[in-house]
Design an enzyme around this catalytic site. Structure first.
Site, PDB file in Angstrom:
ATOM      1  N   ARG A  68      29.110  15.474  74.439  1.00 49.83           N
ATOM      2  CA  ARG A  68      30.164  15.360  73.438  1.00 49.83           C
ATOM      3  C   ARG A  68      30.050  16.388  72.305  1.00 49.83           C
ATOM      4  O   ARG A  68      31.032  17.033  71.935  1.00 49.83           O
ATOM      5  CB  ARG A  68      30.158  13.946  72.863  1.00 49.83           C
ATOM      6  CG  ARG A  68      31.489  13.603  72.249  1.00 49.83           C
ATOM      7  CD  ARG A  68      31.507  12.195  71.767  1.00 49.83           C
ATOM      8  NE  ARG A  68      31.839  11.264  72.832  1.00 49.83           N
ATOM      9  CZ  ARG A  68      32.119   9.992  72.616  1.00 49.83           C
ATOM     10  NH1 ARG A  68      32.085   9.504  71.395  1.00 49.83           N
ATOM     11  NH2 ARG A  68      32.439   9.197  73.598  1.00 49.83           N
ATOM     12  N   ARG A  93      30.610  23.450  84.853  1.00 45.19           N
ATOM     13  CA  ARG A  93      30.433  22.125  84.257  1.00 45.19           C
ATOM     14  C   ARG A  93      31.764  21.397  84.199  1.00 45.19           C
ATOM     15  O   ARG A  93      32.811  22.035  84.037  1.00 45.19           O
ATOM     16  CB  ARG A  93      29.857  22.251  82.843  1.00 45.19           C
ATOM     17  CG  ARG A  93      28.406  22.719  82.849  1.00 45.19           C
ATOM     18  CD  ARG A  93      27.938  22.971  81.441  1.00 45.19           C
ATOM     19  NE  ARG A  93      26.639  23.605  81.427  1.00 45.19           N
ATOM     20  CZ  ARG A  93      25.477  22.960  81.282  1.00 45.19           C
ATOM     21  NH1 ARG A  93      25.466  21.645  81.144  1.00 45.19           N
ATOM     22  NH2 ARG A  93      24.342  23.613  81.273  1.00 45.19           N
ATOM     23  N   HIS A 111      39.549  27.257  92.103  1.00 47.45           N
ATOM     24  CA  HIS A 111      38.583  26.587  92.991  1.00 47.45           C
ATOM     25  C   HIS A 111      38.601  27.261  94.365  1.00 47.45           C
ATOM     26  O   HIS A 111      39.683  27.530  94.900  1.00 47.45           O
ATOM     27  CB  HIS A 111      38.922  25.098  93.112  1.00 47.45           C
ATOM     28  CG  HIS A 111      37.930  24.369  93.947  1.00 47.45           C
ATOM     29  ND1 HIS A 111      36.693  23.995  93.463  1.00 47.45           N
ATOM     30  CD2 HIS A 111      37.955  23.998  95.251  1.00 47.45           C
ATOM     31  CE1 HIS A 111      36.008  23.407  94.429  1.00 47.45           C
ATOM     32  NE2 HIS A 111      36.748  23.395  95.518  1.00 47.45           N
ATOM     33  N   GLU A 176      41.324  35.002  95.249  1.00 51.88           N
ATOM     34  CA  GLU A 176      41.228  34.428  93.892  1.00 51.88           C
ATOM     35  C   GLU A 176      41.682  35.469  92.874  1.00 51.88           C
ATOM     36  O   GLU A 176      42.402  35.162  91.926  1.00 51.88           O
ATOM     37  CB  GLU A 176      39.777  34.034  93.568  1.00 51.88           C
ATOM     38  CG  GLU A 176      39.239  32.857  94.358  1.00 51.88           C
ATOM     39  CD  GLU A 176      37.827  32.473  93.914  1.00 51.88           C
ATOM     40  OE1 GLU A 176      37.235  33.139  93.058  1.00 51.88           O
ATOM     41  OE2 GLU A 176      37.310  31.476  94.453  1.00 51.88           O
TER      42      GLU A 176
END
Ligand code: GAR
Length: 202
Positions: A68, A93, A111, A176
């Site tokens: 956080r 992440r 992705h 990509e």
């Protein structure tokens, strides 16, 4: 000027493709900041070479998320640099709610598979091991799930009989580098909207 921020953990070939495309097409898009969680990410070097602000915000506490407090720092740096669209380019992440709520429908990811097949890590290896004949890459909006957000663009890549994880990933990356800059351009041009799970491109 439309300002984007790029988050990258590794080599940064997608970052480079975005930089090159903006220059080549002479688009009024500025990369306001590149942020990495990895001090050794070559993406940071690429940014510096181009005169783009490069910031490392590491997070040793967790492996797969930011936590956080660290998320707050990312958001702060992105906002300070007037970022309107956050582009994850090999950022390894998962973003949680603090981050997502700060940039609603303004975070995208690339992705290396045809989602919803093979979410998660090393998707090209998953595809090879599964034995699919075609795989590819996907640009999508980021939501709370892992690689589950609405799909903006996809490109298909054949899997060849003698492919290794490396040769297949290389071929996926070539695609990509085409669809990621294009998706950013479409968003900048205001041609992308979301309707439920579907992305509409005008
Ligand atoms: C890319 O293939 C990207 O699709 C993948 O990491 C690579 C980063 O390459 N991302 C993911 O697997 C995210 N789940 P790059 O650092 O050369 O742009």
């Amino acid at each position: 000027m439309f300002t984007i921020g790029v988050l990258a953990s590794g080599k940064g070939t997608n970052l480079q493709a975005i930089i090159d495309y903006i220059k080549q097409e002479n688009l009024p898009i500025k990369i306001g900041v590149v942020i990495s969680d990895n001090p050794n990410a070559y993406a940071l070097e690429r940014a510096k070479k181009e005169g783009i602000k490069a910031v490392c915000i590491p997070c040793e506490k967790y492996k797969t998320i930011l936590g956080r407090e660290i998320e707050k720092k990312y958001v702060e740096v992105l906002k300070e640099n007037k970022v309107e669209l956050v582009c994850l380019a090999g950022f390894m992440r998962v973003l949680k709610s603090t981050f997502l709520r700060s940039f609603p429908n303004k975070i995208i990811n690339i992705h290396p598979s045809l989602l919803p097949a093979f979410p998660g890590l090393e998707a090209w290896k998953q595809a090879l091991e599964y034995g699919v004949k075609f795989t590819g890459c996907t640009v999508h909006f980021v939501n709370e799930g892992i690689d589950t957000g609405p799909i903006i663009l996809q490109a298909v890549v054949p899997v060849l009989p003698d492919d290794t994880p490396e040769t297949l990933h290389k071929r996926i990356q070539e695609k990509e580098h085409i669809i990621y800059p294009l998706a950013i351009r479409l968003i900048y041009e205001g041609r992308v909207s979301i309707s439920g799970r579907k992305v509409i491109i005008k």
